[in-house]
Design an enzyme around this catalytic site. Structure first.
Site, PDB file in Angstrom:
ATOM      1  N   LYS A   1     110.599  80.326  13.641  1.00  0.00           N
ATOM      2  CA  LYS A   1     112.066  80.332  13.777  1.00  0.00           C
ATOM      3  C   LYS A   1     112.554  78.885  13.671  1.00  0.00           C
ATOM      4  CE  LYS A   1     115.601  82.887  16.345  1.00  0.00           C
ATOM      5  NZ  LYS A   1     115.957  83.771  15.237  1.00  0.00           N
TER       6      LYS A   1
ATOM      7  N   TYR B   1     114.441  76.865  16.857  1.00  0.00           N
ATOM      8  CA  TYR B   1     115.509  77.321  17.747  1.00  0.00           C
ATOM      9  C   TYR B   1     115.185  78.721  18.234  1.00  0.00           C
ATOM     10  CZ  TYR B   1     117.385  80.474  14.166  1.00  0.00           C
ATOM     11  OH  TYR B   1     117.542  81.491  13.251  1.00  0.00           O
TER      12      TYR B   1
ATOM     13  N   LEU C   1     110.187  87.281  10.291  1.00  0.00           N
ATOM     14  CA  LEU C   1     110.205  86.868  11.696  1.00  0.00           C
ATOM     15  C   LEU C   1     109.980  88.104  12.555  1.00  0.00           C
ATOM     16  CD1 LEU C   1     110.845  84.513  13.726  1.00  0.00           C
ATOM     17  CD2 LEU C   1     113.162  85.445  13.804  1.00  0.00           C
TER      18      LEU C   1
ATOM     19  N   GLU D   1     112.870  91.486   4.955  1.00  0.00           N
ATOM     20  CA  GLU D   1     113.793  91.559   6.087  1.00  0.00           C
ATOM     21  C   GLU D   1     115.176  91.176   5.584  1.00  0.00           C
ATOM     22  OE1 GLU D   1     112.640  88.781   9.129  1.00  0.00           O
ATOM     23  OE2 GLU D   1     112.452  87.112   7.738  1.00  0.00           O
TER      24      GLU D   1
END
Length: 284
Positions: free
Chosen positions: A143, A30, A199, A175
């Site tokens: 993702k 996505y 990411l 993260e």
């Protein structure tokens, strides 16, 4: 309006098969695009990441990047001159349930826009976070739809009265559940290097460019939880959080407990990129 397999349709025209591999396996990817005043922000960077994710999971679209770009533009035009997001999801498609990738299957694509206001008050005051073990898989640079670990960590943060969870793997900060994290120490911005453990956020990329334009040292290197807790400033970045100051970690103030000078400088630079009135909105 919705973008459904290459066409703009009404919601009642959308039908998802129970055999869709996104339903069975989370077999898909996505992307979330930010919309400011009806305009897509950093569209090409989002498209680049989307196609990189598709290559990583071996999904081939029947449309070119240029064709998909045009579809995204058409969907955005139906949204009007508002602030929001465009969500785009692509699954491998519907096939008999098997762990093996089907040889011939048509991808299923769904896109829609929804209003999302800028988090102005949080941008002014900062947010509280907690730290948690990073229990996700080792391909976080994709993702993908596999977000259960992120969801559980985000809920644990909410249960603790925090806005985000900062994730730590083998003693190193990676993260957050849905954002990148950066710390500032002695005037230097430090964040985790790109790779399979994080990411590569689009807003993170914007911040790196802003730092270089402003002459602020920017380093990509691993750092420990102890180093994070000793930082002068901490902030997180994402499509919806923008450049968000972190003022509390695990109940302890970061620095002076208010958004730091470098964080505010980056916020100002970011606001100049998204719309002229943004600085006045944040300061007002």
């Amino acid at each position: 309006m919705f973008l459904w397999n290459g066409r703009l349709v009404q919601e009642d025209e959308i039908q998802v098969s129970y055999l869709d591999r996104g339903y069975y396996f989370g077999d898909g990817i996505y992307e979330v695009f930010r919309i400011y005043g009806g305009k897509l922000f950093e569209k090409q960077a989002h498209l680049n990441r989307l196609f990189q994710s598709l290559r990583e999971v071996r999904i081939t679209l029947p449309w070119s990047e240029a064709e998909l770009s045009g579809m995204v533009d058409s969907l955005t035009e139906t949204f009007g001159k508002k602030d929001g997001i465009l969500y785009l999801q692509i699954t491998r498609g519907a096939a008999k349930r098997s762990h093996l990738l089907p040889e011939s299957v048509e991808p299923v694509m769904l896109g829609y826009c929804e209003e999302v206001a800028r988090p102005v008050e949080q941008l002014k005051k900062g947010i509280a976070t907690i730290t948690l073990d990073d229990e996700r898989w080792h391909k976080c640079h994709i993702k993908s739809l596999n977000l259960l670990a992120n969801t559980l960590a985000r809920q644990e943060a909410a249960d603790a009265g925090a806005e985000e969870a900062i994730l730590v793997r083998d003693g190193r900060v990676t993260e957050c559940t849905s954002s990148n994290v950066m710390m500032v120490k002695k005037g230097v911005i430090i964040t985790h290097p790109n790779g399979p453990l994080i990411l590569d956020g689009i807003t993170k990329q914007v911040v790196e460019r802003l730092a270089k334009q402003s002459g602020i040292p920017y380093r990509t290197t691993g750092f420990t939880l102890e180093e994070l807790m000793d930082a002068d400033e901490v902030f997180v970045t994402s499509t919806t959080k923008e450049v968000m100051p972190v003022t509390i970690i695990n109940g302890i103030k970061v620095g002076s407990g208010i958004p730091g000078v470098i964080t505010q400088l980056l916020q100002h630079g970011f606001e100049q990129k998204i719309k002229p009135a943004a600085a006045a909105e944040l300061l007002g």
